[in-house]
Scaffold this motif. Sequence first.
Motif, short mmCIF file in Angstrom:
data_model
loop_
_atom_site.label_atom_id
_atom_site.label_comp_id
_atom_site.label_asym_id
_atom_site.label_seq_id
_atom_site.Cartn_x
_atom_site.Cartn_y
_atom_site.Cartn_z
N PRO A 68 0.74 -1.17 -0.14
CA PRO A 68 -0.10 -0.04 0.14
C PRO A 68 0.88 1.17 0.13
CG PRO A 68 0.21 -0.94 2.17
CD PRO A 68 0.89 -2.02 1.32
N ILE A 69 0.34 2.41 -0.50
CA ILE A 69 0.83 3.46 -0.50
C ILE A 69 0.38 4.72 0.17
CG2 ILE A 69 1.84 3.04 -2.96
CD1 ILE A 69 -0.01 5.22 -3.90
N THR A 70 1.26 5.89 0.53
CA THR A 70 0.57 7.00 0.89
C THR A 70 -0.03 8.12 -0.23
OG1 THR A 70 2.11 6.93 2.90
CG2 THR A 70 1.14 9.04 2.40
N PHE A 71 -1.14 8.76 -0.08
CA PHE A 71 -1.75 9.47 -0.85
C PHE A 71 -1.48 10.90 -0.32
CE2 PHE A 71 -3.96 5.84 -2.65
CZ PHE A 71 -3.70 6.05 -4.00
N ILE A 72 -1.17 11.78 -0.94
CA ILE A 72 -1.34 13.11 -0.79
C ILE A 72 -2.32 13.87 -1.85
CG2 ILE A 72 -0.29 15.62 -0.68
CD1 ILE A 72 1.84 12.33 -0.59
N GLY A 73 -3.56 14.43 -1.17
CA GLY A 73 -4.42 14.74 -2.32
C GLY A 73 -4.68 16.30 -1.95
N HIS A 74 -4.65 17.18 -3.02
CA HIS A 74 -4.92 18.67 -2.94
C HIS A 74 -6.34 18.95 -3.43
CE1 HIS A 74 -4.86 22.98 -4.50
NE2 HIS A 74 -4.74 23.16 -3.11
N SER A 75 -7.11 19.51 -2.38
CA SER A 75 -8.44 20.31 -2.97
C SER A 75 -9.43 19.25 -3.44
CB SER A 75 -8.08 21.14 -4.04
OG SER A 75 -9.40 22.06 -4.31
N PHE A 97 -4.82 15.16 3.30
CA PHE A 97 -5.34 16.02 2.62
C PHE A 97 -4.63 17.17 2.83
CE2 PHE A 97 -9.82 14.29 4.08
CZ PHE A 97 -9.74 13.19 3.32
N VAL A 98 -4.67 18.08 1.62
CA VAL A 98 -4.26 19.47 1.50
C VAL A 98 -5.26 20.36 0.90
CG1 VAL A 98 -2.33 21.12 0.74
CG2 VAL A 98 -1.86 18.51 1.14
N GLY A 99 -5.76 21.30 1.83
CA GLY A 99 -6.72 22.40 1.64
C GLY A 99 -7.83 21.75 0.86
N PRO A 205 -5.07 5.58 8.39
CA PRO A 205 -4.74 7.00 9.06
C PRO A 205 -5.18 8.09 8.12
CG PRO A 205 -3.36 5.43 9.80
CD PRO A 205 -3.89 4.94 8.57
N VAL A 206 -5.86 8.97 8.58
CA VAL A 206 -6.20 10.30 7.62
C VAL A 206 -5.57 11.55 8.16
CG1 VAL A 206 -7.94 11.63 6.41
CG2 VAL A 206 -8.06 9.25 6.49
N VAL A 207 -4.97 12.48 7.43
CA VAL A 207 -4.31 13.52 8.18
C VAL A 207 -4.86 14.79 7.13
CG1 VAL A 207 -2.23 14.89 8.65
CG2 VAL A 207 -2.26 12.57 8.62
N ALA A 208 -5.23 15.83 7.68
CA ALA A 208 -5.70 16.99 6.87
C ALA A 208 -4.77 18.01 7.32
CB ALA A 208 -7.16 17.40 7.29
N ILE A 209 -4.26 18.91 6.29
CA ILE A 209 -3.45 20.00 6.35
C ILE A 209 -4.32 21.06 5.70
CG2 ILE A 209 -1.36 21.35 6.26
CD1 ILE A 209 -0.07 18.52 5.57
N HIS A 210 -4.42 22.19 6.65
CA HIS A 210 -5.49 23.32 6.05
C HIS A 210 -4.93 24.67 6.38
CE1 HIS A 210 -9.53 23.07 4.28
NE2 HIS A 210 -9.48 24.67 4.65
N GLY A 211 -5.28 25.35 5.53
CA GLY A 211 -4.72 27.08 5.84
C GLY A 211 -5.91 28.00 6.59
N VAL A 212 -5.30 28.65 7.48
CA VAL A 212 -6.45 29.44 8.18
C VAL A 212 -7.17 30.40 7.28
CG1 VAL A 212 -6.60 31.38 9.73
CG2 VAL A 212 -5.28 29.38 10.29
N PRO A 217 -14.01 26.30 4.40
CA PRO A 217 -13.77 26.31 5.82
C PRO A 217 -13.03 25.02 6.41
CG PRO A 217 -15.95 26.71 5.01
CD PRO A 217 -15.19 26.48 4.02
N ALA A 218 -12.18 25.43 7.40
CA ALA A 218 -11.52 24.13 7.95
C ALA A 218 -12.57 23.24 8.87
CB ALA A 218 -10.72 24.82 8.94
N ASP A 219 -13.59 23.79 9.51
CA ASP A 219 -14.37 23.05 10.21
C ASP A 219 -15.26 22.12 9.40
OD1 ASP A 219 -13.82 24.40 12.52
OD2 ASP A 219 -15.74 25.66 12.38
N GLY A 220 -15.25 22.32 7.96
CA GLY A 220 -15.87 21.55 7.13
C GLY A 220 -15.27 20.31 6.67
N VAL A 221 -13.82 20.39 7.19
CA VAL A 221 -13.03 19.21 6.93
C VAL A 221 -12.95 18.38 8.35
CG1 VAL A 221 -10.91 18.29 6.20
CG2 VAL A 221 -12.01 20.05 5.04
N LYS A 222 -12.76 19.27 9.31
CA LYS A 222 -12.11 18.59 10.55
C LYS A 222 -13.51 18.11 11.20
CE LYS A 222 -10.00 20.27 14.84
NZ LYS A 222 -11.04 19.74 15.84
#
Length: 266
Positions: A68-75, A97-99, A205-212, A217-222
């Motif tokens: 298995p691999i790690t995925f980095i997905g933007h938007s 996740f990125v943005g 595991p899922v990681v989300a990176i988000h800009g203020v 909205p960050a809340d819409g992901v978190k």
Amino acid sequence: MINVRFYGDKPYKAAVVHGGPGALGSVAAIARVLSKGMGVIEPLQTRTTIEDLLEELGEVIRANCKVPITFIGHSWGAWLVILYAAKYPELVKKIIFVGSGPFEIKYVDRINKARRMRLTGTEGKEYDCLFKKLGAGNATAKDGLLKKLGDLVAKTDNYCTFNVPTDDSDIIQADVELYKSIWNEAAAMRKSGELLEQASRVTCPVVAIHGVYDPHPADGVKLPLEDRLSGFTFYLLEKCGHSPWRERYAAERFYEILKEEITDAN
């Protein structure tokens, strides 16, 4: 059209997936940086339904990666990879996740309100008009609508960016047909709740990176995901918009987090 680009040496352990839909090549810079420490692929989306994109992504991964691999997905790419992980859990080690866009329809009005506040009155009218034309069904690549929309969104979605020199050669002209086809389907999945339902099935595991400063909205992901996923981690970056790797004050921290999370996965 070529539907994958390679960075670094085999084995390829991570894939960086672009957003848009239709923003081919927009995350190449991330893949290039990560490739200094590992093999990375950059899948390029060429098909016009979500099911076909998932099939295409699966073909690319199975043919080229050590799973298995790690995925980095933007938007939009964040949604695509979580749909992929729900369908093929055995092939996915971790998702980053990125943005990401919000996972529930109730947050969507906040995106447009944030963007309109950052535009002049004339720009705001143009923004609304472009979205209307793109959704009308008769827009074509020659109209340049995605380019015009991209120019406005660059103003609304970013905090303080710098030019990534390789973008000029990496980024492929946005595909308006792909955008219209995929986005209408994706938006319908969010509205119906199917997107969140699929996300709830993910076991890795899922990681989300988000800009203020990101108007999404960050809340819409978190909030939707932390209630449904047991292995969910959320990072909020100050002085950062929708594309952290291009942000003057956030890029360094963004790559630190990215590398730490990928190392933990491997």
